[in-house]
Scaffold this motif. Sequence first.
Motif, PDB file in Angstrom:
ATOM      1  N   GLY A 298     -12.339   8.181   3.772  1.00  0.00           N
ATOM      2  CA  GLY A 298     -13.491   7.518   4.561  1.00  0.00           C
ATOM      3  C   GLY A 298     -13.195   6.480   4.934  1.00  0.00           C
ATOM      4  O   GLY A 298     -12.003   5.794   4.913  1.00  0.00           O
ATOM      5  N   GLY A 299     -13.987   5.966   6.025  1.00  0.00           N
ATOM      6  CA  GLY A 299     -13.804   4.369   6.453  1.00  0.00           C
ATOM      7  C   GLY A 299     -13.735   4.592   7.905  1.00  0.00           C
ATOM      8  O   GLY A 299     -13.712   5.627   8.424  1.00  0.00           O
ATOM      9  N   LYS A 300     -13.751   3.542   8.681  1.00  0.00           N
ATOM     10  CA  LYS A 300     -13.458   3.624  10.119  1.00  0.00           C
ATOM     11  C   LYS A 300     -12.186   4.090  10.666  1.00  0.00           C
ATOM     12  O   LYS A 300     -12.234   4.399  11.759  1.00  0.00           O
ATOM     13  N   TRP A 301     -11.249   3.808  10.074  1.00  0.00           N
ATOM     14  CA  TRP A 301      -9.830   4.191  10.677  1.00  0.00           C
ATOM     15  C   TRP A 301      -8.861   4.895   9.995  1.00  0.00           C
ATOM     16  O   TRP A 301      -7.932   5.533  10.635  1.00  0.00           O
ATOM     17  N   LYS A 302      -9.251   5.537   8.857  1.00  0.00           N
ATOM     18  CA  LYS A 302      -8.232   6.258   8.071  1.00  0.00           C
ATOM     19  C   LYS A 302      -8.058   7.565   8.832  1.00  0.00           C
ATOM     20  O   LYS A 302      -6.926   7.894   8.910  1.00  0.00           O
ATOM     21  N   LEU A 303      -9.074   8.444   9.129  1.00  0.00           N
ATOM     22  CA  LEU A 303      -8.847   9.683   9.580  1.00  0.00           C
ATOM     23  C   LEU A 303      -7.939   9.625  11.272  1.00  0.00           C
ATOM     24  O   LEU A 303      -7.294  10.399  11.465  1.00  0.00           O
ATOM     25  N   MET A 304      -8.431   8.473  12.022  1.00  0.00           N
ATOM     26  CA  MET A 304      -7.853   8.156  13.183  1.00  0.00           C
ATOM     27  C   MET A 304      -6.500   7.873  13.085  1.00  0.00           C
ATOM     28  O   MET A 304      -5.583   8.299  13.976  1.00  0.00           O
ATOM     29  N   LEU A 305      -6.087   7.147  11.982  1.00  0.00           N
ATOM     30  CA  LEU A 305      -4.743   6.824  11.944  1.00  0.00           C
ATOM     31  C   LEU A 305      -3.809   8.100  11.410  1.00  0.00           C
ATOM     32  O   LEU A 305      -2.916   8.376  11.901  1.00  0.00           O
ATOM     33  N   LEU A 306      -4.597   8.872  10.510  1.00  0.00           N
ATOM     34  CA  LEU A 306      -3.751   9.986  10.157  1.00  0.00           C
ATOM     35  C   LEU A 306      -3.438  11.007  11.278  1.00  0.00           C
ATOM     36  O   LEU A 306      -2.595  11.678  11.442  1.00  0.00           O
ATOM     37  N   ASN A 307      -4.492  11.356  12.148  1.00  0.00           N
ATOM     38  CA  ASN A 307      -4.552  11.824  13.317  1.00  0.00           C
ATOM     39  C   ASN A 307      -3.214  11.388  14.264  1.00  0.00           C
ATOM     40  O   ASN A 307      -2.664  12.299  14.687  1.00  0.00           O
ATOM     41  N   LYS A 308      -3.125  10.019  14.480  1.00  0.00           N
ATOM     42  CA  LYS A 308      -2.267   9.674  15.224  1.00  0.00           C
ATOM     43  C   LYS A 308      -0.832   9.923  14.580  1.00  0.00           C
ATOM     44  O   LYS A 308       0.195  10.291  15.346  1.00  0.00           O
ATOM     45  N   ILE A 309      -0.700   9.766  13.238  1.00  0.00           N
ATOM     46  CA  ILE A 309       0.464   9.959  12.712  1.00  0.00           C
ATOM     47  C   ILE A 309       0.933  11.471  12.825  1.00  0.00           C
ATOM     48  O   ILE A 309       2.051  11.872  12.741  1.00  0.00           O
ATOM     49  N   ARG A 310       0.102  12.307  12.658  1.00  0.00           N
ATOM     50  CA  ARG A 310       0.173  13.768  12.772  1.00  0.00           C
ATOM     51  C   ARG A 310       0.878  14.004  13.958  1.00  0.00           C
ATOM     52  O   ARG A 310       1.626  14.919  14.162  1.00  0.00           O
TER      53      ARG A 310
ATOM     54  N   TYR B 185      -7.640  -1.239  18.708  1.00  0.00           N
ATOM     55  CA  TYR B 185      -8.731  -2.147  18.283  1.00  0.00           C
ATOM     56  C   TYR B 185      -8.813  -2.473  16.853  1.00  0.00           C
ATOM     57  O   TYR B 185      -9.561  -3.192  16.340  1.00  0.00           O
ATOM     58  N   ILE B 186      -7.647  -2.072  15.961  1.00  0.00           N
ATOM     59  CA  ILE B 186      -7.583  -2.344  14.505  1.00  0.00           C
ATOM     60  C   ILE B 186      -6.661  -3.720  14.595  1.00  0.00           C
ATOM     61  O   ILE B 186      -5.835  -3.825  15.148  1.00  0.00           O
ATOM     62  N   THR B 187      -7.228  -4.374  13.543  1.00  0.00           N
ATOM     63  CA  THR B 187      -6.288  -5.690  13.256  1.00  0.00           C
ATOM     64  C   THR B 187      -5.288  -5.505  12.618  1.00  0.00           C
ATOM     65  O   THR B 187      -5.052  -4.215  11.867  1.00  0.00           O
ATOM     66  N   GLN B 188      -4.000  -6.261  12.685  1.00  0.00           N
ATOM     67  CA  GLN B 188      -2.776  -5.880  11.829  1.00  0.00           C
ATOM     68  C   GLN B 188      -3.266  -5.917  10.339  1.00  0.00           C
ATOM     69  O   GLN B 188      -2.637  -5.109   9.633  1.00  0.00           O
ATOM     70  N   ALA B 189      -3.994  -6.617   9.665  1.00  0.00           N
ATOM     71  CA  ALA B 189      -4.418  -6.679   8.539  1.00  0.00           C
ATOM     72  C   ALA B 189      -5.293  -5.352   8.031  1.00  0.00           C
ATOM     73  O   ALA B 189      -4.660  -4.989   6.846  1.00  0.00           O
ATOM     74  N   THR B 190      -5.849  -5.138   8.709  1.00  0.00           N
ATOM     75  CA  THR B 190      -6.762  -3.695   8.542  1.00  0.00           C
ATOM     76  C   THR B 190      -5.881  -2.689   8.524  1.00  0.00           C
ATOM     77  O   THR B 190      -5.791  -1.940   7.696  1.00  0.00           O
ATOM     78  N   LEU B 191      -5.138  -2.529   9.620  1.00  0.00           N
ATOM     79  CA  LEU B 191      -3.842  -1.450   9.545  1.00  0.00           C
ATOM     80  C   LEU B 191      -3.060  -1.396   8.609  1.00  0.00           C
ATOM     81  O   LEU B 191      -2.764  -0.329   7.616  1.00  0.00           O
ATOM     82  N   THR B 192      -2.421  -2.373   7.972  1.00  0.00           N
ATOM     83  CA  THR B 192      -1.541  -2.720   6.914  1.00  0.00           C
ATOM     84  C   THR B 192      -2.332  -2.302   5.684  1.00  0.00           C
ATOM     85  O   THR B 192      -1.872  -1.398   4.823  1.00  0.00           O
ATOM     86  N   ALA B 193      -3.676  -2.542   5.476  1.00  0.00           N
ATOM     87  CA  ALA B 193      -4.344  -2.575   4.078  1.00  0.00           C
ATOM     88  C   ALA B 193      -4.827  -1.107   4.257  1.00  0.00           C
ATOM     89  O   ALA B 193      -4.558  -0.177   3.023  1.00  0.00           O
ATOM     90  N   GLN B 194      -5.095  -0.245   5.189  1.00  0.00           N
ATOM     91  CA  GLN B 194      -5.576   1.181   5.280  1.00  0.00           C
ATOM     92  C   GLN B 194      -4.219   2.092   5.078  1.00  0.00           C
ATOM     93  O   GLN B 194      -4.336   2.748   4.284  1.00  0.00           O
TER      94      GLN B 194
ATOM     95  N   LYS C 285      -1.630   1.098   3.394  1.00  0.00           N
ATOM     96  CA  LYS C 285      -1.223   1.017   1.886  1.00  0.00           C
ATOM     97  C   LYS C 285      -2.131   1.760   0.906  1.00  0.00           C
ATOM     98  O   LYS C 285      -1.577   2.310  -0.126  1.00  0.00           O
ATOM     99  N   GLU C 286      -3.302   1.944   1.562  1.00  0.00           N
ATOM    100  CA  GLU C 286      -4.276   2.549   0.656  1.00  0.00           C
ATOM    101  C   GLU C 286      -3.971   4.002   0.853  1.00  0.00           C
ATOM    102  O   GLU C 286      -4.160   5.076  -0.413  1.00  0.00           O
ATOM    103  N   LEU C 287      -3.595   4.505   1.858  1.00  0.00           N
ATOM    104  CA  LEU C 287      -3.193   6.022   2.138  1.00  0.00           C
ATOM    105  C   LEU C 287      -2.058   6.314   1.271  1.00  0.00           C
ATOM    106  O   LEU C 287      -1.836   7.276   0.898  1.00  0.00           O
ATOM    107  N   GLU C 288      -0.964   5.414   1.459  1.00  0.00           N
ATOM    108  CA  GLU C 288       0.332   5.598   0.630  1.00  0.00           C
ATOM    109  C   GLU C 288       0.006   5.574  -0.785  1.00  0.00           C
ATOM    110  O   GLU C 288       0.348   6.380  -1.452  1.00  0.00           O
TER     111      GLU C 288
END
Length: 127
Positions: free
Chosen positions: A35-47, A63-72, A74-77
């Motif tokens: 859940g959240g604003k970025w996780k599914l979009m990140l996963l879709n880009k990675i796939r 549009y995602i900040t580096q800090a938010t990207l890193t945090a998201q 890390k959580e997915l990892e």
Amino acid sequence: MKNDTNDDDQLVIKTENGFFLEDNCPMTNALDIIGGKWKLMLLNKIREECPMRFGVLRKKMQYITQATLTAQLKELERDGILLRTAYAESPPRVEYKLTELGKTLIPIMDALCDWGNNYCQMKKSIK
């Protein structure tokens, strides 16, 4: 006859908007992970381009900040969805790819994309 949808053993927490059933709903468990604003979009880009380097991912997700990207990431990892590989090179290189567990989300992402396309088509036809 008791008309109660909650089990007696179920943990219920009072929130501002009502009651929240903790650790007893598969949907809640899933949304805790993806859940959240970025996780599914990140996963879709990675796939789409797996493995994906951090710098490339950062450029694709403007549009995602580096800090938010890193945090998201890390959580997915942490949750076993992504595998992070760091290479001892100069400059440093870090790549992300879906784990076997992460790959089980692909049909879900496909279904969400299909639903989104159908929604857009239906919305256009209403106007």
